[in-house]
Design an enzyme around this catalytic site. Structure first.
Site, PDB file in Angstrom:
ATOM      1  N   HIS A 175     -14.092  -1.490   4.562  1.00 49.24           N
ATOM      2  CA  HIS A 175     -13.578  -0.738   3.453  1.00 49.24           C
ATOM      3  C   HIS A 175     -14.475   0.576   3.394  1.00 49.24           C
ATOM      4  O   HIS A 175     -15.701   0.029   2.687  1.00 49.24           O
ATOM      5  CB  HIS A 175     -13.123  -1.285   2.030  1.00 49.24           C
ATOM      6  CG  HIS A 175     -11.762  -2.230   2.483  1.00 49.24           C
ATOM      7  ND1 HIS A 175     -11.438  -3.328   1.634  1.00 49.24           N
ATOM      8  CD2 HIS A 175     -10.616  -2.021   3.296  1.00 49.24           C
ATOM      9  CE1 HIS A 175     -10.570  -3.803   2.030  1.00 49.24           C
ATOM     10  NE2 HIS A 175      -9.945  -3.066   3.329  1.00 49.24           N
ATOM     11  N   ALA A 176     -14.161   1.707   3.530  1.00 46.73           N
ATOM     12  CA  ALA A 176     -15.180   2.666   3.788  1.00 46.73           C
ATOM     13  C   ALA A 176     -15.801   2.944   2.330  1.00 46.73           C
ATOM     14  O   ALA A 176     -17.204   3.232   2.102  1.00 46.73           O
ATOM     15  CB  ALA A 176     -14.513   4.014   4.090  1.00 46.73           C
ATOM     16  N   ARG A 177     -15.369   3.013   1.262  1.00 42.73           N
ATOM     17  CA  ARG A 177     -15.711   3.372  -0.158  1.00 42.73           C
ATOM     18  C   ARG A 177     -16.734   2.258  -0.696  1.00 42.73           C
ATOM     19  O   ARG A 177     -17.397   2.623  -1.753  1.00 42.73           O
ATOM     20  CB  ARG A 177     -14.716   3.667  -1.195  1.00 42.73           C
ATOM     21  CG  ARG A 177     -13.769   2.398  -1.372  1.00 42.73           C
ATOM     22  CD  ARG A 177     -12.577   2.969  -2.167  1.00 42.73           C
ATOM     23  NE  ARG A 177     -11.582   2.121  -2.636  1.00 42.73           N
ATOM     24  CZ  ARG A 177     -10.486   2.241  -3.210  1.00 42.73           C
ATOM     25  NH1 ARG A 177     -10.274   3.478  -3.423  1.00 42.73           N
ATOM     26  NH2 ARG A 177      -9.831   1.257  -3.430  1.00 42.73           N
ATOM     27  N   GLU A 178     -16.866   1.119  -0.206  1.00 42.63           N
ATOM     28  CA  GLU A 178     -17.629   0.125  -0.741  1.00 42.63           C
ATOM     29  C   GLU A 178     -19.038   0.301  -0.082  1.00 42.63           C
ATOM     30  O   GLU A 178     -19.590  -0.929   0.489  1.00 42.63           O
ATOM     31  CB  GLU A 178     -16.797  -1.140  -0.323  1.00 42.63           C
ATOM     32  CG  GLU A 178     -15.661  -1.486  -0.886  1.00 42.63           C
ATOM     33  CD  GLU A 178     -14.683  -2.487  -0.332  1.00 42.63           C
ATOM     34  OE1 GLU A 178     -15.354  -3.240   0.341  1.00 42.63           O
ATOM     35  OE2 GLU A 178     -13.422  -2.537  -0.685  1.00 42.63           O
ATOM     36  N   ARG A 230     -10.558   4.584   1.625  1.00 45.38           N
ATOM     37  CA  ARG A 230     -10.828   3.314   1.836  1.00 45.38           C
ATOM     38  C   ARG A 230     -10.635   2.914   3.194  1.00 45.38           C
ATOM     39  O   ARG A 230     -11.201   2.064   3.927  1.00 45.38           O
ATOM     40  CB  ARG A 230      -9.888   2.484   0.994  1.00 45.38           C
ATOM     41  CG  ARG A 230      -9.455   1.041   1.490  1.00 45.38           C
ATOM     42  CD  ARG A 230      -8.357   0.470   0.477  1.00 45.38           C
ATOM     43  NE  ARG A 230      -7.685  -0.803   0.723  1.00 45.38           N
ATOM     44  CZ  ARG A 230      -8.017  -2.080   0.120  1.00 45.38           C
ATOM     45  NH1 ARG A 230      -9.076  -2.091  -0.674  1.00 45.38           N
ATOM     46  NH2 ARG A 230      -7.638  -3.250   0.540  1.00 45.38           N
ATOM     47  N   ASN A 248      -8.670  -4.160   6.919  1.00 44.66           N
ATOM     48  CA  ASN A 248      -8.750  -5.649   6.649  1.00 44.66           C
ATOM     49  C   ASN A 248      -7.464  -6.135   6.309  1.00 44.66           C
ATOM     50  O   ASN A 248      -7.208  -7.204   5.614  1.00 44.66           O
ATOM     51  CB  ASN A 248      -9.708  -5.891   5.180  1.00 44.66           C
ATOM     52  CG  ASN A 248      -9.921  -7.470   5.214  1.00 44.66           C
ATOM     53  OD1 ASN A 248     -10.541  -7.746   6.379  1.00 44.66           O
ATOM     54  ND2 ASN A 248     -10.211  -7.863   4.129  1.00 44.66           N
ATOM     55  N   ARG A 249      -6.426  -5.408   6.683  1.00 46.82           N
ATOM     56  CA  ARG A 249      -5.009  -5.868   6.883  1.00 46.82           C
ATOM     57  C   ARG A 249      -4.527  -5.780   8.398  1.00 46.82           C
ATOM     58  O   ARG A 249      -3.290  -5.951   8.636  1.00 46.82           O
ATOM     59  CB  ARG A 249      -3.867  -5.055   6.103  1.00 46.82           C
ATOM     60  CG  ARG A 249      -4.151  -5.060   4.585  1.00 46.82           C
ATOM     61  CD  ARG A 249      -4.313  -6.244   3.908  1.00 46.82           C
ATOM     62  NE  ARG A 249      -4.016  -6.135   2.404  1.00 46.82           N
ATOM     63  CZ  ARG A 249      -5.143  -6.091   1.697  1.00 46.82           C
ATOM     64  NH1 ARG A 249      -6.613  -6.250   2.544  1.00 46.82           N
ATOM     65  NH2 ARG A 249      -5.294  -6.240   0.388  1.00 46.82           N
ATOM     66  N   HIS A 301     -17.856  -7.177   1.000  1.00 48.72           N
ATOM     67  CA  HIS A 301     -16.849  -6.329   0.255  1.00 48.72           C
ATOM     68  C   HIS A 301     -17.703  -5.949  -1.131  1.00 48.72           C
ATOM     69  O   HIS A 301     -18.546  -6.430  -1.420  1.00 48.72           O
ATOM     70  CB  HIS A 301     -15.550  -6.900   0.272  1.00 48.72           C
ATOM     71  CG  HIS A 301     -14.789  -6.947   1.534  1.00 48.72           C
ATOM     72  ND1 HIS A 301     -13.606  -6.101   1.767  1.00 48.72           N
ATOM     73  CD2 HIS A 301     -14.957  -7.497   2.556  1.00 48.72           C
ATOM     74  CE1 HIS A 301     -12.990  -6.580   2.816  1.00 48.72           C
ATOM     75  NE2 HIS A 301     -14.024  -7.597   3.543  1.00 48.72           N
ATOM     76  N   SER A 302     -16.823  -5.094  -1.754  1.00 52.29           N
ATOM     77  CA  SER A 302     -16.903  -4.884  -3.167  1.00 52.29           C
ATOM     78  C   SER A 302     -15.805  -4.410  -3.693  1.00 52.29           C
ATOM     79  O   SER A 302     -14.756  -4.103  -2.970  1.00 52.29           O
ATOM     80  CB  SER A 302     -18.241  -4.111  -3.530  1.00 52.29           C
ATOM     81  OG  SER A 302     -17.665  -2.498  -3.330  1.00 52.29           O
ATOM     82  N   TYR A 303     -15.371  -4.548  -4.850  1.00 56.11           N
ATOM     83  CA  TYR A 303     -16.204  -5.232  -6.098  1.00 56.11           C
ATOM     84  C   TYR A 303     -15.364  -6.378  -6.707  1.00 56.11           C
ATOM     85  O   TYR A 303     -14.437  -6.498  -6.557  1.00 56.11           O
ATOM     86  CB  TYR A 303     -16.656  -4.241  -7.129  1.00 56.11           C
ATOM     87  CG  TYR A 303     -15.423  -3.763  -7.948  1.00 56.11           C
ATOM     88  CD1 TYR A 303     -15.279  -4.139  -9.128  1.00 56.11           C
ATOM     89  CD2 TYR A 303     -14.973  -2.483  -7.332  1.00 56.11           C
ATOM     90  CE1 TYR A 303     -14.030  -3.718  -9.930  1.00 56.11           C
ATOM     91  CE2 TYR A 303     -13.978  -2.108  -8.019  1.00 56.11           C
ATOM     92  CZ  TYR A 303     -13.427  -2.604  -9.353  1.00 56.11           C
ATOM     93  OH  TYR A 303     -12.200  -1.937 -10.192  1.00 56.11           O
ATOM     94  N   TYR A 353      -5.736 -12.542  -4.389  1.00 57.57           N
ATOM     95  CA  TYR A 353      -4.382 -12.625  -4.132  1.00 57.57           C
ATOM     96  C   TYR A 353      -4.249 -12.896  -2.879  1.00 57.57           C
ATOM     97  O   TYR A 353      -4.925 -12.928  -1.885  1.00 57.57           O
ATOM     98  CB  TYR A 353      -4.074 -10.855  -4.289  1.00 57.57           C
ATOM     99  CG  TYR A 353      -5.203 -10.069  -3.729  1.00 57.57           C
ATOM    100  CD1 TYR A 353      -4.995  -9.925  -2.356  1.00 57.57           C
ATOM    101  CD2 TYR A 353      -5.952  -9.577  -4.508  1.00 57.57           C
ATOM    102  CE1 TYR A 353      -6.252  -8.934  -1.704  1.00 57.57           C
ATOM    103  CE2 TYR A 353      -7.028  -8.729  -4.006  1.00 57.57           C
ATOM    104  CZ  TYR A 353      -7.005  -8.622  -2.568  1.00 57.57           C
ATOM    105  OH  TYR A 353      -8.034  -7.684  -1.979  1.00 57.57           O
ATOM    106  N   GLU A 376     -17.473 -10.482  -2.000  1.00 58.66           N
ATOM    107  CA  GLU A 376     -17.137  -9.221  -2.940  1.00 58.66           C
ATOM    108  C   GLU A 376     -18.378  -9.336  -3.783  1.00 58.66           C
ATOM    109  O   GLU A 376     -18.583 -10.083  -4.660  1.00 58.66           O
ATOM    110  CB  GLU A 376     -15.738  -9.425  -3.856  1.00 58.66           C
ATOM    111  CG  GLU A 376     -14.574  -9.739  -3.129  1.00 58.66           C
ATOM    112  CD  GLU A 376     -13.860  -8.107  -2.379  1.00 58.66           C
ATOM    113  OE1 GLU A 376     -14.564  -7.122  -2.977  1.00 58.66           O
ATOM    114  OE2 GLU A 376     -12.953  -8.177  -1.984  1.00 58.66           O
TER     115      GLU A 376
END
Length: 416
Positions: A175-178, A230, A248-249, A301-303, A353, A376
């Site tokens: 995920h790009a923003r992490e 993201r 990641n989906r 990943h985060s967070y 989830y 995470e």
């Protein structure tokens, strides 16, 4: 009342979240805690539509959900949440201010790899090449293909033993923003390579296969245009002005069954088909090549500070879940011992989830990698995706201790 809320939600989400950079002046992150299943389901439906930026996803009754709203969106978001009998608290009062404080200080004249700041994709790639050149007896790097926009993806192999030694595959930045993810992965690479004599027994027994940033186009876009982007950057549905899929989906194991969206404007869009994203195809192929020797898969990943194992598509547990849980407990104990950082442990669905199409599920369910984990990283919401650069090294230090425990376990259990 609930009918009114549903009608309001339709009005809010029909446009989706467009591609252009959002105006973050006046944007806030709100936290709500659903205490009823119908509230949770509404939040899930709202996320599917892609209008708001969910910083954490609706996962269970009693678990917090963080949602960012722009200044334009906030009045309607507050109204919708209030009508749902949800009382929002302001988690981050000024996203633009926090973004400014976390903006990298590096300039074009200072493009040397370090962990006092975050690094651009090209800097990371050049550094991987320099490691292979400076430490040829410890590591090697190879180009495995190019991204949708033409960026080269590299795989770094660290190990001094046989090619068929048991292996651990590590990736970050899906995920790009992490940003803390590639920063932490590169920190751990640096520790293993530059201190290789200290870890000589480990490196002679197992091989590490590492890719710090497997969504290069998205990551580059977070530097040039939208820090909170993201997804990937593929042309999934240009007619709606929306790009990319959630990488990641996008993995082909129970793809799009739960916890993903078919709306191209959603941040959790599963893509038009499994492995539609070329970057995920490349990572899949590298894992597949080594599946017979891989014993662990770690994706960062985060967070939220979680150490999770499959499954993400169902609340059922793998038959060997106790093995995964035991190793996770050992790793987290070592992590926590460094700075006292607390992590929650469990299966993905039962910890956060249900979300199908994740890389960890595919690694275990298809590639057969027994010890498959999603980690995470920091924090739990104070900074969210905008973790200050001052926390890169502490995060790297503690995470490395956990990863070492995984490495030593794999060496003891499967080493020759």
């Amino acid at each position: 009342m609930r009918l009114l809320v549903v009608l309001l939600s339709v009005l809010l989400v029909v446009s989706g979240r467009p591609d252009p950079r959002p105006n973050l002046h006046g944007a806030q992150v709100l936290r709500v805690v659903p205490d009823a299943s119908w509230q949770l389901h509404y939040l899930m439906a709202l996320q599917m539509q892609g209008h708001y930026d969910f910083w954490t996803e609706p996962r269970a009754v009693g678990k917090p959900v963080d949602i960012m709203g722009t200044a334009f969106q906030l009045p309607a978001l507050h109204a919708a949440l209030t009508q749902l009998d949800l009382t929002p608290t302001v988690l981050i009062s000024n996203v633009a201010d926090l973004l400014a404080k976390s903006t990298p200080r590096n300039t074009e004249a200072n493009r040397q790899m370090n962990w006092d700041d975050y690094q651009e994709y090209d800097v990371i790639q050049e550094w991987l090449e320099s490691l292979a050149s400076e430490y040829p007896s410890v590591c090697r790097v190879e180009d495995i293909g190019t991204s949708y926009e033409g960026r080269t993806l590299k795989l770094l192999t660290i190990g001094t033993g046989a090619e068929d030694n048991p292996g651990i595959f590590i990736d970050g930045g899906i995920h790009a923003r992490e940003w803390i993810s590639p920063a932490t992965v590169t920190y751990m690479i640096n520790q293993l390579v530059t201190n290789s004599e200290m870890y000589s027994e480990l490196l002679s027994t197992i091989n590490f296969y590492i890719m710090p940033s497997i969504n290069p186009d998205g990551y580059a876009y977070t530097w040039s245009d939208d820090r909170l982007w993201r997804k990937t950057r593929s042309e999934t549905d240009s007619s709606l002005g929306c790009k990319g899929a959630d990488p990641n989906r996008n993995w082909g194991f129970h793809w799009n069954e739960v916890g993903a969206s078919s709306n191209p404007c959603s941040d959790i869009y599963a893509g038009p088909s499994p492995f539609s994203e070329v970057e995920m195809q490349l990572v899949r192929d590298e894992i597949s090549k080594r599946a017979s020797t891989l014993k662990a898969y770690l994706t960062f990943h985060s967070y939220s500070q979680l150490w999770m194992y499959p499954w993400g598509w169902t609340s059922d547990l793998p038959d060997d879940w106790k093995d995964l849980d035991d190793l996770a407990q050992t790793a987290v104990d070592a992590l926590t011992a460094v700075h006292g950082t607390q992590y929650e442990i469990g299966s993905s669905t039962n910890t956060i989830y249900a979300a199908a199409g994740g890389s960890d599920d595919w690694a275990k369910g298809v590639a057969g990698v027994k010890y498959s984990y999603t980690i995470e990283l920091r924090d739990t919401g104070l900074f969210g995706f905008l973790l200050p650069p001052s926390l890169i090294i502490p995060t790297g230090e503690e995470t490395f201790e956990g990863v070492k425990e995984v490495g030593y376990f794999i060496a003891r259990t499967y080493g020759k």
